[in-house]
Design a protein around this motif. Sequence first.
Motif, PDB file in Angstrom:
ATOM      1  N   PRO A   1       7.660 -23.063  -5.429  1.00 30.36           N
ATOM      2  CA  PRO A   1       8.130 -23.028  -4.042  1.00 30.36           C
ATOM      3  C   PRO A   1       8.533 -21.623  -3.595  1.00 30.36           C
ATOM      4  CG  PRO A   1       8.978 -24.971  -5.131  1.00 30.36           C
ATOM      5  CD  PRO A   1       8.290 -24.151  -6.192  1.00 30.36           C
ATOM      6  N   GLU A   2       9.068 -20.823  -4.504  1.00 33.63           N
ATOM      7  CA  GLU A   2       9.468 -19.467  -4.134  1.00 33.63           C
ATOM      8  C   GLU A   2       8.288 -18.538  -3.884  1.00 33.63           C
ATOM      9  OE1 GLU A   2      10.494 -21.248  -6.791  1.00 33.63           O
ATOM     10  OE2 GLU A   2      10.814 -19.940  -8.551  1.00 33.63           O
ATOM     11  N   ASP A   3       7.070 -18.997  -4.139  1.00 33.51           N
ATOM     12  CA  ASP A   3       5.886 -18.211  -3.780  1.00 33.51           C
ATOM     13  C   ASP A   3       5.512 -18.390  -2.312  1.00 33.51           C
ATOM     14  OD1 ASP A   3       4.515 -19.105  -6.972  1.00 33.51           O
ATOM     15  OD2 ASP A   3       5.380 -17.171  -6.408  1.00 33.51           O
ATOM     16  N   THR A   4       6.170 -19.305  -1.647  1.00 34.94           N
ATOM     17  CA  THR A   4       5.898 -19.527  -0.226  1.00 34.94           C
ATOM     18  C   THR A   4       6.159 -18.254   0.557  1.00 34.94           C
ATOM     19  OG1 THR A   4       6.412 -21.887  -0.337  1.00 34.94           O
ATOM     20  CG2 THR A   4       6.608 -20.819   1.819  1.00 34.94           C
ATOM     21  N   ALA A   5       5.150 -17.811   1.301  1.00 37.35           N
ATOM     22  CA  ALA A   5       5.253 -16.563   2.055  1.00 37.35           C
ATOM     23  C   ALA A   5       3.974 -16.356   2.850  1.00 37.35           C
ATOM     24  CB  ALA A   5       5.468 -15.375   1.110  1.00 37.35           C
ATOM     25  N   LYS A   6       4.017 -15.344   3.695  1.00 40.58           N
ATOM     26  CA  LYS A   6       2.800 -14.877   4.345  1.00 40.58           C
ATOM     27  C   LYS A   6       2.229 -13.769   3.476  1.00 40.58           C
ATOM     28  CE  LYS A   6       0.955 -13.363   8.784  1.00 40.58           C
ATOM     29  NZ  LYS A   6       1.285 -12.990  10.173  1.00 40.58           N
ATOM     30  N   TYR A   7       0.990 -13.948   3.043  1.00 44.28           N
ATOM     31  CA  TYR A   7       0.348 -12.998   2.155  1.00 44.28           C
ATOM     32  C   TYR A   7      -0.622 -12.128   2.953  1.00 44.28           C
ATOM     33  CZ  TYR A   7       2.196 -15.380  -1.944  1.00 44.28           C
ATOM     34  OH  TYR A   7       3.031 -15.900  -2.902  1.00 44.28           O
ATOM     35  N   SER A   8      -0.541 -10.830   2.710  1.00 43.84           N
ATOM     36  CA  SER A   8      -1.402  -9.884   3.400  1.00 43.84           C
ATOM     37  C   SER A   8      -2.092  -8.996   2.383  1.00 43.84           C
ATOM     38  CB  SER A   8      -0.603  -8.999   4.359  1.00 43.84           C
ATOM     39  OG  SER A   8       0.070  -9.767   5.333  1.00 43.84           O
ATOM     40  N   CYS A   9      -3.335  -8.676   2.649  1.00 42.41           N
ATOM     41  CA  CYS A   9      -3.990  -7.689   1.807  1.00 42.41           C
ATOM     42  C   CYS A   9      -3.918  -6.334   2.495  1.00 42.41           C
ATOM     43  CB  CYS A   9      -5.426  -8.073   1.499  1.00 42.41           C
ATOM     44  SG  CYS A   9      -6.572  -7.982   2.870  1.00 42.41           S
ATOM     45  N   ALA A  10      -4.047  -5.309   1.701  1.00 43.99           N
ATOM     46  CA  ALA A  10      -3.955  -3.951   2.224  1.00 43.99           C
ATOM     47  C   ALA A  10      -4.900  -3.051   1.459  1.00 43.99           C
ATOM     48  CB  ALA A  10      -2.523  -3.426   2.120  1.00 43.99           C
ATOM     49  N   ALA A  11      -5.450  -2.103   2.168  1.00 42.23           N
ATOM     50  CA  ALA A  11      -6.268  -1.065   1.556  1.00 42.23           C
ATOM     51  C   ALA A  11      -5.421   0.190   1.432  1.00 42.23           C
ATOM     52  CB  ALA A  11      -7.499  -0.795   2.407  1.00 42.23           C
ATOM     53  N   GLY A  12      -5.600   0.908   0.361  1.00 39.32           N
ATOM     54  CA  GLY A  12      -4.761   2.090   0.163  1.00 39.32           C
ATOM     55  C   GLY A  12      -5.419   3.173  -0.651  1.00 39.32           C
ATOM     56  N   TRP A  13      -4.641   4.210  -0.836  1.00 38.60           N
ATOM     57  CA  TRP A  13      -5.044   5.315  -1.676  1.00 38.60           C
ATOM     58  C   TRP A  13      -4.021   5.470  -2.799  1.00 38.60           C
ATOM     59  CZ3 TRP A  13      -9.790   6.972  -1.118  1.00 38.60           C
ATOM     60  CH2 TRP A  13     -10.405   6.905   0.127  1.00 38.60           C
ATOM     61  N   ILE A  14      -4.513   5.721  -3.990  1.00 36.41           N
ATOM     62  CA  ILE A  14      -3.633   5.922  -5.138  1.00 36.41           C
ATOM     63  C   ILE A  14      -2.948   7.264  -4.980  1.00 36.41           C
ATOM     64  CG2 ILE A  14      -3.509   6.137  -7.633  1.00 36.41           C
ATOM     65  CD1 ILE A  14      -6.178   4.495  -7.692  1.00 36.41           C
ATOM     66  N   GLY A  15      -1.634   7.263  -5.106  1.00 33.64           N
ATOM     67  CA  GLY A  15      -0.882   8.501  -4.983  1.00 33.64           C
ATOM     68  C   GLY A  15      -0.016   8.745  -6.196  1.00 33.64           C
ATOM     69  N   ALA A  16       0.967   9.602  -6.007  1.00 33.38           N
ATOM     70  CA  ALA A  16       1.832   9.998  -7.117  1.00 33.38           C
ATOM     71  C   ALA A  16       3.140   9.220  -7.153  1.00 33.38           C
ATOM     72  CB  ALA A  16       2.124  11.493  -7.034  1.00 33.38           C
ATOM     73  N   ASP A  17       3.392   8.409  -6.124  1.00 30.07           N
ATOM     74  CA  ASP A  17       4.666   7.705  -6.028  1.00 30.07           C
ATOM     75  C   ASP A  17       4.673   6.516  -6.968  1.00 30.07           C
ATOM     76  OD1 ASP A  17       6.641   6.409  -3.216  1.00 30.07           O
ATOM     77  OD2 ASP A  17       7.029   6.514  -5.368  1.00 30.07           O
ATOM     78  N   ARG A  18       5.425   6.659  -8.070  1.00 32.52           N
ATOM     79  CA  ARG A  18       5.480   5.591  -9.066  1.00 32.52           C
ATOM     80  C   ARG A  18       6.389   4.443  -8.641  1.00 32.52           C
ATOM     81  NH1 ARG A  18       2.891   6.897 -13.705  1.00 32.52           N
ATOM     82  NH2 ARG A  18       2.290   9.077 -13.945  1.00 32.52           N
ATOM     83  N   GLN A  19       7.065   4.604  -7.510  1.00 37.67           N
ATOM     84  CA  GLN A  19       7.848   3.497  -6.971  1.00 37.67           C
ATOM     85  C   GLN A  19       6.951   2.424  -6.359  1.00 37.67           C
ATOM     86  OE1 GLN A  19      11.202   3.187  -7.203  1.00 37.67           O
ATOM     87  NE2 GLN A  19      11.289   5.101  -8.362  1.00 37.67           N
ATOM     88  N   LEU A  20       5.748   2.831  -6.009  1.00 32.59           N
ATOM     89  CA  LEU A  20       4.801   1.890  -5.422  1.00 32.59           C
ATOM     90  C   LEU A  20       4.079   1.135  -6.533  1.00 32.59           C
ATOM     91  CD1 LEU A  20       3.203   4.157  -2.662  1.00 32.59           C
ATOM     92  CD2 LEU A  20       4.984   2.428  -2.362  1.00 32.59           C
ATOM     93  N   LEU A  21       3.903  -0.159  -6.342  1.00 28.06           N
ATOM     94  CA  LEU A  21       3.188  -0.944  -7.323  1.00 28.06           C
ATOM     95  C   LEU A  21       1.782  -0.380  -7.487  1.00 28.06           C
ATOM     96  CD1 LEU A  21       3.310  -3.515  -9.140  1.00 28.06           C
ATOM     97  CD2 LEU A  21       2.310  -4.760  -7.200  1.00 28.06           C
ATOM     98  N   GLY A  22       1.425  -0.006  -8.726  1.00 33.88           N
ATOM     99  CA  GLY A  22       0.116   0.572  -8.978  1.00 33.88           C
ATOM    100  C   GLY A  22      -0.125   1.890  -8.278  1.00 33.88           C
ATOM    101  N   ARG A  23       0.959   2.520  -7.823  1.00 32.45           N
ATOM    102  CA  ARG A  23       0.906   3.787  -7.066  1.00 32.45           C
ATOM    103  C   ARG A  23      -0.033   3.689  -5.874  1.00 32.45           C
ATOM    104  NH1 ARG A  23      -1.019   7.128 -11.821  1.00 32.45           N
ATOM    105  NH2 ARG A  23      -1.831   8.455 -10.163  1.00 32.45           N
TER     106      ARG A  23
END
Length: 124
Positions: A86-108
């Motif tokens: 039940p806690e997976d209930t949410a609005k899911y969005s996909c996103a396109a991105g570029w890999i960067g240096a910020d390790r705070q971002l999931l998968g950078r």
Amino acid sequence: QAHLAESGGGSVQAGGSLTLSCAAPGLSRNCMAWFRQTPGKEREGVAVIWTIGGATFYADSVKGRFTISRDNAKNTVSLQMDSLKPEDTAKYSCAAGWIGADRQLLGRCNPFKWGQGTQVTVSS
């Protein structure tokens, strides 16, 4: 103009499965991500895949239950969601991105373009 189109959301009982798909024709990027958000909460990165090499990254909350995959020939990314809670209930969005240096971002993966989202509802 290139856009992202998600599909596959819906309602399912706890323990069930859903597969989300995201089409990104003609969009240059080197990573794709799935995010989710519920009202009143911050958007959460769920899964990331690097389009070159296929490295995958997951939020702790979904590890072992969700699987992200890509088909570069079809320019699509999918999110297989198993053992839904039940806690997976949410609005899911996909996103396109570029890999960067910020390790705070999931998968950078730094997203620059978002889909409109698809609702996933898990009932107990």
